[in-house]
Each structure stands twice: as C-alpha cells, then as structure tokens.
Design a protein around this motif. Structure first.
Motif, PDB file in Angstrom:
ATOM      1  N   PHE A   1       5.569  -1.206  34.175  1.00 16.65           N
ATOM      2  CA  PHE A   1       5.694  -2.642  33.914  1.00 16.65           C
ATOM      3  C   PHE A   1       6.894  -2.932  33.018  1.00 16.65           C
ATOM      4  O   PHE A   1       7.722  -3.809  33.315  1.00 16.65           O
ATOM      5  N   LEU A   2       7.002  -2.178  31.925  1.00 12.55           N
ATOM      6  CA  LEU A   2       8.099  -2.405  30.982  1.00 12.55           C
ATOM      7  C   LEU A   2       9.454  -2.068  31.614  1.00 12.55           C
ATOM      8  O   LEU A   2      10.449  -2.766  31.375  1.00 12.55           O
ATOM      9  N   ALA A   3       9.489  -1.010  32.412  1.00 12.36           N
ATOM     10  CA  ALA A   3      10.736  -0.648  33.092  1.00 12.36           C
ATOM     11  C   ALA A   3      11.174  -1.779  34.012  1.00 12.36           C
ATOM     12  O   ALA A   3      12.371  -2.102  34.104  1.00 12.36           O
ATOM     13  N   GLY A   4      10.209  -2.398  34.690  1.00 12.90           N
ATOM     14  CA  GLY A   4      10.520  -3.536  35.561  1.00 12.90           C
ATOM     15  C   GLY A   4      11.084  -4.702  34.774  1.00 12.90           C
ATOM     16  O   GLY A   4      12.020  -5.386  35.242  1.00 12.90           O
ATOM     17  N   GLN A   5      10.536  -4.945  33.580  1.00 14.46           N
ATOM     18  CA  GLN A   5      11.027  -6.025  32.718  1.00 14.46           C
ATOM     19  C   GLN A   5      12.458  -5.750  32.245  1.00 14.46           C
ATOM     20  O   GLN A   5      13.293  -6.657  32.175  1.00 14.46           O
ATOM     21  N   VAL A   6      12.740  -4.491  31.951  1.00 13.74           N
ATOM     22  CA  VAL A   6      14.091  -4.109  31.529  1.00 13.74           C
ATOM     23  C   VAL A   6      15.081  -4.305  32.670  1.00 13.74           C
ATOM     24  O   VAL A   6      16.186  -4.829  32.476  1.00 13.74           O
ATOM     25  N   MET A   7      14.698  -3.887  33.865  1.00 14.23           N
ATOM     26  CA  MET A   7      15.578  -4.052  35.020  1.00 14.23           C
ATOM     27  C   MET A   7      15.858  -5.531  35.280  1.00 14.23           C
ATOM     28  O   MET A   7      16.985  -5.915  35.626  1.00 14.23           O
ATOM     29  N   ALA A   8      14.822  -6.360  35.115  1.00 16.83           N
ATOM     30  CA  ALA A   8      15.001  -7.805  35.319  1.00 16.83           C
ATOM     31  C   ALA A   8      15.933  -8.378  34.259  1.00 16.83           C
ATOM     32  O   ALA A   8      16.824  -9.194  34.559  1.00 16.83           O
ATOM     33  N   ALA A   9      15.752  -7.961  32.997  1.00 12.62           N
ATOM     34  CA  ALA A   9      16.583  -8.468  31.907  1.00 12.62           C
ATOM     35  C   ALA A   9      18.041  -8.048  32.067  1.00 12.62           C
ATOM     36  O   ALA A   9      18.959  -8.770  31.659  1.00 12.62           O
TER      37      ALA A   9
ATOM     38  N   ASN B   1       6.571  -7.998  24.466  1.00 17.12           N
ATOM     39  CA  ASN B   1       5.342  -7.561  25.144  1.00 17.12           C
ATOM     40  C   ASN B   1       4.492  -6.676  24.227  1.00 17.12           C
ATOM     41  O   ASN B   1       4.265  -5.491  24.517  1.00 17.12           O
ATOM     42  N   PRO B   2       3.998  -7.249  23.093  1.00 19.20           N
ATOM     43  CA  PRO B   2       3.210  -6.444  22.144  1.00 19.20           C
ATOM     44  C   PRO B   2       1.921  -5.886  22.754  1.00 19.20           C
ATOM     45  O   PRO B   2       1.486  -4.796  22.396  1.00 19.20           O
ATOM     46  N   LYS B   3       1.322  -6.633  23.675  1.00 19.08           N
ATOM     47  CA  LYS B   3       0.080  -6.150  24.297  1.00 19.08           C
ATOM     48  C   LYS B   3       0.327  -4.876  25.106  1.00 19.08           C
ATOM     49  O   LYS B   3      -0.532  -3.982  25.150  1.00 19.08           O
ATOM     50  N   ALA B   4       1.494  -4.817  25.724  1.00 14.70           N
ATOM     51  CA  ALA B   4       1.820  -3.622  26.496  1.00 14.70           C
ATOM     52  C   ALA B   4       1.883  -2.399  25.586  1.00 14.70           C
ATOM     53  O   ALA B   4       1.454  -1.304  25.956  1.00 14.70           O
ATOM     54  N   MET B   5       2.410  -2.606  24.370  1.00 18.61           N
ATOM     55  CA  MET B   5       2.472  -1.512  23.400  1.00 18.61           C
ATOM     56  C   MET B   5       1.065  -1.050  23.026  1.00 18.61           C
ATOM     57  O   MET B   5       0.783   0.152  22.963  1.00 18.61           O
TER      58      MET B   5
END
Length: 380
Positions: A353-361, A336-340
């Motif tokens: 958003f990133l925390a949600g992606q980590v939880m999903a992963a 997710n480079p755009k998020a950075m």
C-alpha cells in the motif's frame, strides 16, 4: 499425406487420412485429428427466419462466393476439443493467408456432427448447423452431448436430423430430419475429370508453405525462452508475433522475455510504434532510467519520437537517488500513521500500500525496487 485421384465424380476433393495436430492444453500432449475430405463448393445464399413470423426470407448476397468445406473423421471426443480444433484451423487459414476467416462476417462457419454411443459402434448422429463463434461451438456440443445422453438413458432413440443452435436459450432445436448420403443422388460431372498429382508437384507445394502456428510456437519457446502462456498469445496474433520478432532483433537475449511481457500486457498492438523505438524503451526500463508505468504513459508519443527524446522533453527520468526518494517516503509515512501501526502489528501487506502511495506521489518516476528497500529500512 499425398492426394490421390482427388476430384471425384461427386465433386469432392479427398485426402488420405491427413492428420491435423491438436494440442491438449490440460495434458500438453498432441492428438491427431484425421481429415476425411475437402469439398469445393459455391455459396448458394441463406435463409432468414424472422422470429414469430410465418414467412422466411432468402438472402442471395453471398450466392456464388467460393467456399471450402473440410470434414474430419470422428476423432474429436469432447466439446473443448471441437472448439480447439476450430480455433487451430482458423489460425492456420490466417498463417497461409487463405482467408480472414472472420466468423462474424460469415467467412467461416462450423457445423458439428455428433453422436453418442454406449458401444464402440458410432451412434445415430445429429448435425448442428452454422455455428458462428468458437464459444458457440463448445456450448452447442456440450448441450447436444447432454441431450443425447439423457435420451439414451431413458431408452429412447436418437433420430438423424439437422438442428440449429439458439444462443440466447443455450439449446439446440430441431430443423429437419437429415437425409443419408445416397438421398442426395450424386452423379458424375462430365466437365470435372479426375486430376492426378505427382509426388514432385506435392513436394513443391509443401516447400512453399510458410511457418505454421505449431512450428512457430515450438520455435518461440526454444529460441527465445518464453513461457507457453505468452507464446500462445504471440502465435495466436500473427501480426503481433511478427512485430515481436522484429523487436527481439534489437535486444540482448536477457531482455527478450521482458519485451514479450510488455507487448502482451500493455496492448502495444494498438500503437504504430517503430520496432527500434520499442526496443530502446525496453532497454531504458532495464537500465532503471524509466519505470514500466512511465513506459506505458509514453507509448502514444514514441510512434514518431525516440523514447529517450520524449523522456528528456517531459522530465520523466526515473528517480533513483536515495535522497529524493527518502523525502517522498517520509512524507507518505507521515500522512499514513495507521499504516505504520498496522505494520507494527505484523500486517506486512501494508508495504505494498505504501509503495503504491510513493509511486503515485512521484508520478510513477520512483524506482520500484529502491522504494521497497527504503520503505523496509524506514519501517524496521
């Protein structure tokens, strides 16, 4: 209040200005609604009027079923109060185990007598019959208040009548002109003599009354430190409230609020979970061994197994090691480079958003607090 000579010649049970507490949800003050009398009757059946037909049907299926009609004094001052009074009365019937009071099944009905007046004297009343939901009670009262007010503002008179509620159109409709009490021609019933109750008998009955909703609400707030919103849910659902208390016995005080939150938000009442299993699950969440997401996932399984057993079998222990989490977080950030870039521009909501992606992963196994801390460190 004490009953006095209650079974009168017209068959009515009368109570001497019994007060019914009503909590105003806006001001948090308690208002008393006086009960005028109670009638004991039998259902006689009902009329069905098919739409666009020139005939009516008579349904005798409920004929002979005993019923009680409770009449209040004109102390209710708004449509919202009318709805709340009906809901509180319905709840008391549940707590006393008097009736299921299921409105859809016709076990409880509400009828509104409503009048508008520009003076202290009561105006001409209309009666809205057979309201079968709390929503209809509020809507019908609101409509009738508006209708009568508009008529009076035009200088027109209100006629005493019975009106029905059309739920689809949201209006009341005239059914028949209402008779006065003397038109019913009540006469003494020789087989129903007056009954007199002693103070000792009344005290005995009072001592047998179980804890009522208002008392339970006050106790839950005081004993468990719960907020009023959660308490309202636990009090309204009597069975859920009793289950909560059983669960609370197996928890330390600091975990009781978490148990209440989880019970309400996860709709645990849909599962037949032994209280001790639920208590253990709340403890595991507090100790950081499972996440709330994992806890919700295993609800159907802990009806027959302990949470610790299910977690071990399925390998669902929460990931709390920084090394494992850092690997997942690095991978999520690289994807997710755009998020950075957005974060560097000051858009801090990217963290969620990133925390949600980590939880999903991590399939919900990552420790949420640790994820937030590591993300903050990486992004900084």
């Amino acid at each position: 209040s004490q009953l006095y000579n209650p079974l009168c010649s017209n068959g009515y049970l009368k109570l001497k200005e019994t007060e019914f507490p009503l909590r105003n949800s806006v001001s948090k003050r308690t208002k008393s609604i006086r009960i005028r009398e109670i009638h004991l009757e039998e259902d006689t059946g009902r009329l069905i009027h098919p739409e666009d037909e020139n005939y009516s049907l008579v349904d005798f299926n409920r004929a002979g079923v005993p019923l009680m009609e409770l009449v209040t004094e004109p102390d209710i001052a708004s449509a919202k109060e009318a709805r709340q009074f009906a809901q509180d009365l319905h709840l008391i019937m549940h707590y006393l185990d008097v009736s299921d009071a299921d409105m859809e099944k016709g076990q409880m009905r509400v009828e509104i007598n409503l009048s508008i007046s520009k003076s202290k004297e009561l105006g001409t009343k209309t009666e809205i019959k057979n309201l079968n939901s709390f929503r209809s009670v509020e809507r019908a009262a609101d409509y009738e208040i508006k209708r009568q007010t508009e008529l009076l503002d035009k200088g027109e008179k209100i006629i005493q009548e019975t009106r029905g509620w059309d739920d689809l159109k949201g209006i009341t409709v005239s059914q028949r002109e209402k008779e006065s009490a003397h038109d019913y021609r009540y006469f003494p019933e020789p087989d129903l003599p007056p009954l007199h109750f002693t103070a000792d008998f009344i005290d005995k009955i009072r001592s047998e009354i179980p804890e009522l909703p208002r008392q339970r609400k006050e106790r839950f707030i005081k004993d468990y430190g719960l907020d009023e919103k959660n308490v309202d849910v636990l009090v309204y659902d009597k069975n859920l409230g009793e289950y909560f208390e059983t669960v609370a016995k197996g928890l330390s005080f600091d975990l009781i609020k978490s148990a209440a939150d989880f019970l309400i938000n996860a709709e645990v009442k849909n599962y037949n979970i032994p209280p001790e299993n639920f208590s253990q699950m709340i403890t595991l969440i507090k100790d950081g061994k499972i996440s709330k997401t994992t806890a919700k996932e295993i609800l159907p399984e802990i009806t027959t197994k302990q949470p610790s057993e299910v977690i071990k079998e399925r390998g669902l222990e929460q990931m709390s090691g920084e090394g494992d989490l850092e690997k997942i977080i690095k991978e999520v950030i690289s994807q997710n480079p755009k998020a950075m870039e957005d974060y560097k521009k000051g858009k801090t909501n990217v963290l969620q958003f990133l925390a949600g992606q980590v939880m999903a992963a991590s399939k919900g196994r990552a420790n949420p607090k640790l994820v937030g801390d590591i993300l903050q460190k990486f992004l900084s």
